[in-house]
Design a protein around this motif. Sequence first.
Motif, short mmCIF file in Angstrom:
data_model
loop_
_atom_site.label_atom_id
_atom_site.label_comp_id
_atom_site.label_asym_id
_atom_site.label_seq_id
_atom_site.Cartn_x
_atom_site.Cartn_y
_atom_site.Cartn_z
N LYS A 74 9.84 8.82 -9.81
CA LYS A 74 9.84 9.15 -11.25
C LYS A 74 9.83 10.66 -11.47
O LYS A 74 10.52 11.18 -12.34
CB LYS A 74 8.61 8.52 -11.93
N SER A 75 9.02 11.37 -10.66
CA SER A 75 8.96 12.84 -10.77
C SER A 75 10.31 13.47 -10.43
O SER A 75 10.76 14.40 -11.12
CB SER A 75 7.89 13.40 -9.83
N ILE A 76 10.96 12.97 -9.38
CA ILE A 76 12.28 13.48 -8.99
C ILE A 76 13.28 13.24 -10.11
O ILE A 76 14.09 14.11 -10.45
CB ILE A 76 12.77 12.80 -7.69
N GLN A 77 13.20 12.05 -10.72
CA GLN A 77 14.12 11.71 -11.82
C GLN A 77 13.94 12.68 -12.99
O GLN A 77 14.91 13.10 -13.61
CB GLN A 77 13.87 10.27 -12.30
N LYS A 78 12.68 13.04 -13.28
CA LYS A 78 12.39 13.93 -14.41
C LYS A 78 12.79 15.38 -14.12
O LYS A 78 13.34 16.07 -14.96
CB LYS A 78 10.89 13.90 -14.73
N ILE A 79 12.48 15.84 -12.91
CA ILE A 79 12.59 17.28 -12.61
C ILE A 79 13.89 17.66 -11.90
O ILE A 79 14.53 18.66 -12.23
CB ILE A 79 11.38 17.76 -11.77
N HIS A 80 14.28 16.86 -10.89
CA HIS A 80 15.37 17.28 -9.99
C HIS A 80 16.65 16.46 -10.08
O HIS A 80 17.72 16.96 -9.74
CB HIS A 80 14.89 17.25 -8.53
N ASN A 81 16.54 15.19 -10.46
CA ASN A 81 17.73 14.33 -10.35
C ASN A 81 17.63 13.15 -11.32
O ASN A 81 17.17 12.08 -10.98
CB ASN A 81 17.83 13.82 -8.90
N ASN A 82 18.07 13.40 -12.59
CA ASN A 82 17.94 12.31 -13.57
C ASN A 82 18.92 11.17 -13.34
O ASN A 82 18.83 10.15 -14.00
CB ASN A 82 18.02 12.79 -15.04
N ASN A 83 19.83 11.30 -12.38
CA ASN A 83 20.77 10.21 -12.07
C ASN A 83 20.25 9.26 -10.98
O ASN A 83 20.88 8.27 -10.67
CB ASN A 83 22.12 10.78 -11.63
N LEU A 84 19.10 9.60 -10.40
CA LEU A 84 18.56 8.79 -9.30
C LEU A 84 18.10 7.43 -9.80
O LEU A 84 17.38 7.33 -10.79
CB LEU A 84 17.37 9.53 -8.65
N SER A 85 18.53 6.38 -9.10
CA SER A 85 18.09 5.02 -9.46
C SER A 85 17.55 4.32 -8.21
O SER A 85 17.77 4.79 -7.08
CB SER A 85 19.25 4.21 -10.04
N GLU A 120 0.84 -1.20 0.00
CA GLU A 120 0.00 0.00 0.00
C GLU A 120 0.87 1.25 0.00
O GLU A 120 1.78 1.39 0.81
CB GLU A 120 -0.90 0.01 1.24
N GLY A 121 0.64 2.15 -0.92
CA GLY A 121 1.40 3.40 -0.96
C GLY A 121 2.69 3.31 -1.74
O GLY A 121 3.32 4.32 -2.02
N LEU A 122 3.08 2.08 -2.13
CA LEU A 122 4.34 1.93 -2.85
C LEU A 122 4.27 2.60 -4.23
O LEU A 122 5.23 3.22 -4.69
CB LEU A 122 4.71 0.45 -2.99
N GLY A 123 3.09 2.50 -4.87
CA GLY A 123 2.90 3.13 -6.18
C GLY A 123 3.12 4.63 -6.11
O GLY A 123 3.75 5.24 -6.99
N LYS A 124 2.62 5.25 -5.03
CA LYS A 124 2.77 6.70 -4.84
C LYS A 124 4.26 7.07 -4.68
O LYS A 124 4.73 8.05 -5.25
CB LYS A 124 1.98 7.14 -3.60
N LEU A 125 4.99 6.25 -3.91
CA LEU A 125 6.42 6.49 -3.73
C LEU A 125 7.17 6.35 -5.05
O LEU A 125 8.03 7.17 -5.40
CB LEU A 125 6.99 5.53 -2.68
N LEU A 126 6.85 5.30 -5.82
CA LEU A 126 7.52 5.09 -7.11
C LEU A 126 7.21 6.23 -8.08
O LEU A 126 8.07 6.65 -8.85
CB LEU A 126 7.10 3.74 -7.71
N ASN A 127 5.98 6.77 -8.02
CA ASN A 127 5.63 7.93 -8.86
C ASN A 127 6.41 9.17 -8.45
O ASN A 127 6.85 9.95 -9.29
CB ASN A 127 4.12 8.22 -8.79
N THR A 128 6.60 9.33 -7.11
CA THR A 128 7.40 10.46 -6.61
C THR A 128 8.84 10.34 -7.11
O THR A 128 9.45 11.32 -7.55
CB THR A 128 7.38 10.50 -5.06
#
Length: 253
Positions: free
Chosen positions: A166-177, A156-164
Amino acid sequence: MCKVITISNQKGGVGKTTTSVNLSAALAALEKKILLIDFDPQANTTSSIGIDVNVDSKTIYDFLENNSLSDECIYHSKLAYLDVIPSHIDLVGIEIESVNMIGREYLLKNSISKIKIKYDYIIIDCPPSLGLLTINALSAADSVIIPIQCEYLALEGLGKLLNTIKSIQKIHNNNLSIEGLLLTMYDTRLNLSNQVKKEVKIHFNEMVFKTIIHRNVKLGEATSFGKSIIDYDVSSKGADNYLNLAQELISKN
């Protein structure tokens, strides 16, 4: 080369702080230079590692406000290779104080940039939320470990974290894995634990760490004494789990 790893899950009680403290201690026991940052205003990591913070102590709040104080904010733990930047309830003020600040998502990234050279790994323990502090931690990190407890509603809530993420990867940190999903509080006697383990591995396959953190009384006892499991009982199942996790992390990197 330093690797910055955030331990994150917006659900509370999943073993996030336990993992931050004990993974850091296990890596230090394997002679890796570690900086553990308590980035949660509740300061559970700080007390779990045995650091007493008083009104005069320099904490992560001071570190973010004025990173020239970095030496005063870094405390040496009982383990030779493990340093800690503690937290304090004052940290909640950062969100309000930085409301009109440009680049407020990069406060932590900018603050740790000058000290990264001293360490092999920097481990960041996040608050159980997806607010500014967690966004800061994810923006500063190279990767994220997501603890998932082997209990009811684990996903529960894991989808929301994974979406967050993805947003960080797009906007703030494209090196985040994603470094990996870590199964915690596993009890071999319970069908539910085995069910959750199976479900997570079906959905996420290679993203799941091979090491599983078993439910272990000694892990809870260690926290109450302000010690890592390595300090408290290195022969315990909990210590064995976290040493295996540390070795798996090192071999992955």
